[in-house]
Design an enzyme around this catalytic site. Structure first.
Site, PDB file in Angstrom:
ATOM      1  N   ASP B 204       0.852  -1.190   0.000  1.00 37.40           N
ATOM      2  CA  ASP B 204       0.000   0.000   0.000  1.00 37.40           C
ATOM      3  C   ASP B 204       0.891   1.244   0.000  1.00 37.40           C
ATOM      4  OD1 ASP B 204      -2.244   1.530   0.144  1.00 37.40           O
ATOM      5  OD2 ASP B 204      -2.666   1.127   2.248  1.00 37.40           O
ATOM      6  N   ARG B 541      -9.464  14.920   1.893  1.00 35.80           N
ATOM      7  CA  ARG B 541      -9.982  14.274   3.115  1.00 35.80           C
ATOM      8  C   ARG B 541     -11.460  14.587   3.288  1.00 35.80           C
ATOM      9  NH1 ARG B 541      -7.330  10.697   2.691  1.00 35.80           N
ATOM     10  NH2 ARG B 541      -6.627  11.752   0.829  1.00 35.80           N
TER      11      ARG B 541
END
Ligand SMILES: [Zn+2]
Ligand SMILES: [Zn+2]
Lengths: 428, 599
Positions: B204, B541
């Site tokens: 990741d 975000r």
């Protein structure tokens, strides 16, 4: 023994609370009012909790009394003096989301003893900030607060506070829970009672069969000493934490919890619907007629307690469950005196007359409920005697409260006052 | 088990999940369902491609990401099978390998991982003149290790420090990876064993790999090249830690057979937010072409807010949060700070985050939240072992783990600890911590932290749990300590916000000199690109509402900033936002300018 208990109040560490709410003042005012058992309020606040530890001494099991050195007995008329006990109490404001909706619920906690309260404080200090407000705001689900409370001691008690007010309560219009069980889930059975709040009275709560199993209690939620006992509870049991707890949990047929002292619900801040800034007061029917929107500004009307009760009720208006507890609706004595003089309740004249009345006749509860009308007339005035009589008989007029605006009490009609002075003229 | 989960994927995600052989690069923009794709891929490998779960290794950057993946896989595959894969951070996986293999390198299996403070002590012994010098050395040594075999020579005291570490049977944080590299390079048979075991590797945040991590991945990748990397060049924000976004851009050169798949549909943010994020980052040159898009409802316009100073900035954010919740106390209703009838909506405190560039910006925000009584937590991303309370406890825990070891502890305490050791096989970690607090007077915060960490070992005796517990304390982050029941507004740096999402996001301090941050003087072109990526991370975000704040006045580390808005704000087209100016002092601080009262 029979006694009056007011279990939900606040300390000066809570927002917008009077600095007069010190433990010595509370002890003094409880005597003036006729209260025997008073919640300490705010035990979650570290400074107030420390003060409780310093100024109070252990008395009967789970209860406390003010240490001798802090007492102000000389300032209390002999006619009112009595022994006051304190029980550890606090209120926590839970603000959280559940199922995609914001929930704002105030919860009253009664703690078994100092150790249990300290355990609750320790657990909650890991959740949020207990120092900035005596009524701390926590991002904690009410169910989890209940769990923390019961883990600290199985004898602690959590009671949904002012259960119907629109903004910060379990059943209120904005929290959108439709039952106690929906809010507290698997742990709901641990809740013995709900606080009905100023804007509702027992008959309104009797309309929900889902509330039958709960003891309906009432407290002042006082932010200043004079407001103590504007609502309260009558017990007939031992003066101790376990006995009070048992009384709250007891079967409705038990005679240990006798009933409550109530505000006239119309006097409460949220009885009706409305918009304070627009001066709109509406009944539930009117609100429904407006489709819930303010005809002046077009925003949502704040739905009050009566409306919410109607929405959730499953019984007609006059239903009385068997073994329902009795209650007395009262108006605080200072408000009655202010009405007699036709002046503001905070005025010096009212204070003076209030103390004169108590000195002559005994504590406020006695004056409001027991003192013979003729006795009041002889000792104080015909007008006060008549006013108290009308309050006792419920023969008063109230413009109901709405959207944070208290209801307006009228005991006398304008034509009963002489035009010249605005004062009472009917007996002169 | 059915492969029903495939139906919930979009075509690109499904392609990535069903690609089981050979190298694969998934270019995953912010909010494009990366974790879901990765976890479905693991489930697919096990269920459909018949891969033994024990043959799968997934490497993440944060413990949180690892934990989230485990949770999701447990959901897809069931609890039991999800336990078989190795899913963890680079550091935890390496620590685990070393616990098995390290003896060949001349260390004991129970080597300790040093805290910062212990590293500094060690450097003092190795010859640093004072703590300040030791700290400076440490920084250089860490930078050197993270660049791994950089051209520049070793920093001062490097070899002395390494010798002292080894003599103590100790490693520092960076060594965990370097020692595994040395192990694999020196002992090919060990490498082969692990290569044989980890036949499917998933990595990741590939754009954030530093050279040692990059080398480790490539050493471990076997001849089948079943390597799947996920990343986004536009979210590469760790150059200062030695990360090289070039590794990401060069994947196809490293693995010519590699297939590249792009995830471009953003499921997180409103189209307004996605557009703004794209407009900002597309000014960069060092990136891989991709086009984020969202087909959600258009959403609220972004609000750009000019405030007087950091205090006003904090105050405005607090009052906005109160409004979004329909008031948090009776006071708001009594004073009409919240309009009657305003719907309290759907948010909770934990749906809101305040982002900033530097940790130093947290303090005025914390003060404002504290004053308002609104629960908030500062996610500093700090390593647990840097917290002072941990320094106090660790030597005792280590002594309990191995009383044979020399420990610098007062004799009295040692004696009490030895007495405690008697019930190592009877009592739990929680009990042990309670006992410890009796011995050395732990403060409330420490006690709470330790109890929170110990709650992961409910059914074990402390004798068996202690080695793992010590490792948790070494590798853990502060965020591991938060009570999951507590909902609070999150304060965090944009770096720490990576991988998180919030319905409502405030980004503050968007001023020249702070965003892009000019550490000393003018940032280089590369640094500006990195800062722009950081801003892109911050923007993405937000799911529903985004507030961008800049102040006319701010003092940073004792020096005034110019007070001009960040140049990055100009990259957002006007149609996407509305701007407001908050005037100073002339009126109560929370009231907005009526002429501009668009809110
Ligand atoms: Zn309340
Ligand atoms: Zn209106």
């Amino acid at each position: 023994m029979k006694f009056i208990a007011d279990l939900h109040i606040h300390s000066p560490y809570s927002r917008s609370t009077s600095p007069q709410m010190t433990l010595p003042n509370l002890d003094q005012w409880a005597q003036l009012k006729g209260i025997t058992l008073l919640g300490t309020g705010d035990f979650t606040h570290p400074a107030w909790f420390a003060e409780i530890g310093n100024k109070l001494a252990p008395a009967e099991e789970g209860l406390f009394s003010l240490k001798e050195s802090n007492r102000k007995d000389e300032e209390i008329p002999a006619s009112c003096r009595g022994e006051i006990r304190f029980m550890l109490s606090a209120e926590v404001s839970c603000i959280y989301s559940r199922d995609g909706q914001t929930r704002k619920v105030h919860n009253l906690i009664l703690a078994r003893d100092l150790a249990s309260a300290a355990k609750i404080n320790e657990a909650l200090s890991g959740i949020g900030n207990l120092k900035s407000d005596g009524r701390p705001i926590l991002g904690l689900d009410s169910r989890d607060l209940l769990q923390i409370t019961m883990e600290a001691s199985p004898e602690n008690i959590l009671i949904p506070a002012h259960a119907w007010t629109p903004h910060f309560s379990v059943l209120g219009a904005f929290s959108r829970f439709s039952s106690i069980e929906e809010c507290y889930g698997d742990l709901a059975s641990a809740i013995p009672a709900i606080e009905t709040g100023l804007s509702s009275d027992p008959p309104m709560n009797w309309r929900l069969s889902g509330l039958d199993r709960f003891t309906l209690i009432s407290n002042s939620d006082a932010h200043s000493p004079a407001k103590l006992m504007r609502e309260a509870n009558l017990f007939d049991t031992d003066l101790s934490y376990p006995a009070v707890r048992e009384a709250l949990r007891a079967d409705r047929n038990s005679k240990t919890f006798l009933g409550t002292i109530e505000f006239f619900p119309e006097e409460g801040k949220y009885h009706y619907d409305g918009h304070r800034s627009c001066g709109l007061r509406s009944t539930p029917e009117q609100t429904r007629g407006y489709n819930g929107l303010c005809p002046k500004c077009g925003r949502k009307i704040v739905v009050g307690v009566l409306h919410r009760v109607e929405d959730l009720s499953d019984r007609p208006k006059d239903h009385k469950p068997p073994a329902a507890k009795p209650f007395q609706s009262l108006v605080p004595l200072q408000e009655i005196i202010a009405e007699v003089f036709n002046v503001g309740v905070g005025s010096k004249r009212v204070q003076k007359e209030y103390m004169r009345t108590l000195s002559a006749l005994g504590n406020e509860y006695t004056v409001l409920t027991a003192a013979p009308v003729t006795g009041i007339a002889q000792a104080i005035s015909n007008e006060l005697a008549e006013a108290v009589r009308r309050v006792r008989e419920g023969k008063i007029h109230i413009d109901p409260g709405y959207d944070g605006e208290y209801g307006k009490i009228k005991i006398f009609e304008p034509e009963e006052r002489t035009l010249a002075s605005g004062q009472m003229g009917l007996f002169t | 088990m059915s492969l029903e989960f495939l139906n919930e994927l979009n075509p690109q995600q499904r392609q990535a999940v069903c690609h089981t052989q050979g190298p694969l690069m998934i270019v995953a923009g912010a909010g494009t369902g990366k974790t879901r794709t990765l976890t479905c891929r693991i489930a697919y490998l096990v269920r459909e491609a018949g891969v033994d779960p024990a043959n799968i290794l997934a490497l993440t950057f944060t413990r949180r990401a690892a934990w989230e993946m485990k949770q999701r896989i447990a959901h897809l595959l069931g609890e039991k099978e999800s336990m078989l894969q190795e899913i963890g951070t680079f550091h935890s996986v390496c620590a685990k390998i070393l616990r098995e293999e390290i003896p060949v390198l001349g260390y004991d299996r129970d080597f300790v991982i040093l805290t910062d403070e212990e590293q500094i002590d060690l450097l003092r012994e190795a010859g640093a003149k004072n703590r300040a010098e030791a700290r400076a050395c440490l920084k250089q040594i860490s930078a050197f290790k993270n660049r791994h075999r950089a051209e520049t020579g070793a920093p001062p005291l490097f070899s002395e420090y390494q010798a002292a570490l080894k003599q103590r049977n100790a490693a520092d944080f960076d060594d965990l990876i370097l020692l595994v590299l040395r192990l694999f390079e020196t002992y090919p048979e060990i490498l082969n064993r692990y290569m044989d075991r980890f036949r499917h590797i998933l990595v990741d945040e590939y754009q954030d790999l530093n050279p040692p991590q990059y080398m480790l991945v490539h050493l471990l990748t076997g001849p089948d090249q079943n390597l799947c990397v996920v990343g986004d060049a536009d979210q590469a924000i760790y150059a200062f830690r030695g990360a090289q976004v070039e590794n990401f851009l060069n994947f196809q050169e490293d693995y010519p057979r590699a297939q590249i798949l792009r995830l471009e549909q953003n499921y997180r943010s409103s189209p307004v937010i996605v557009k703004a994020a794209e407009q900002v980052v597309s000014r960069n040159t060092l990136r891989m072409e991709k086009r984020l898009w969202s087909d959600a409802e258009t959403g609220e316009r972004i609000r750009i807010m000019e405030v007087g100073d950091e205090k006003q900035e904090a105050g405005w954010i607090v009052s906005r949060i109160e409004k979004l919740l329909g008031g948090t106390s009776m006071f708001h209703h009594d004073t009409d700070r919240v309009q009657a009838g305003e719907d309290p909506g759907q948010y909770s405190f934990s749906d809101m985050a305040v982002l900033f560039r530097l940790r130093a910006q947290a303090r005025p925000l914390q003060a404002a939240f504290e004053q308002a009584g609104i629960p908030c937590r500062f996610l500093s991303g700090e390593r647990l072992d840097r917290r002072p309370e941990m320094r106090q406890v660790r030597p005792m825990l280590r002594f309990l783990a191995d009383p044979e070891k020399d420990a610098v502890l007062p004799a009295m305490i040692k004696a009490s600890l030895i007495a405690l050791s008697k019930n190592r096989e009877q009592s739990s970690l929680q009990d042990l911590i309670r006992e410890l607090s009796g011995i050395c007077n732990l403060d409330e915060a420490t006690l709470r932290s330790l109890k929170a960490m110990a709650s992961h070992y409910p059914d074990q005796t402390w004798g068996s749990a202690l080695p793992f517990f010590l490792q948790d304390l070494s590798l853990g982050r502060e965020s591991d300590l938060f009570d999951p029941r507590a909902q609070a507004v999150t304060l965090l740096t944009m770096h720490a916000a990576k991988g998180l999402e919030f319905p409502v996001v405030f980004i503050c301090g968007l001023e020249r000199g702070l965003m892009p941050y000019a550490r000393d003087g003018n940032p280089s072109a590369d640094e500006i690109e990195e800062e722009r990526r950081l801003f892109h991370v911050g923007i993405t975000r937000a799911m529903k509402e985004l507030y961008l704040l800049h102040a006319r006045k701010r003092i940073l580390y004792g020096k005034p900033l110019p007070g001009e808005p960040s140049p990055f704000l100009k990259d957002i087209e006007e149609a996407l936002f509305q701007a407001n100016i908050l005037q100073k002092k002339s009126r109560p601080p929370q009231k907005e300018n009526p002429q501009l009262g668009l809110f």
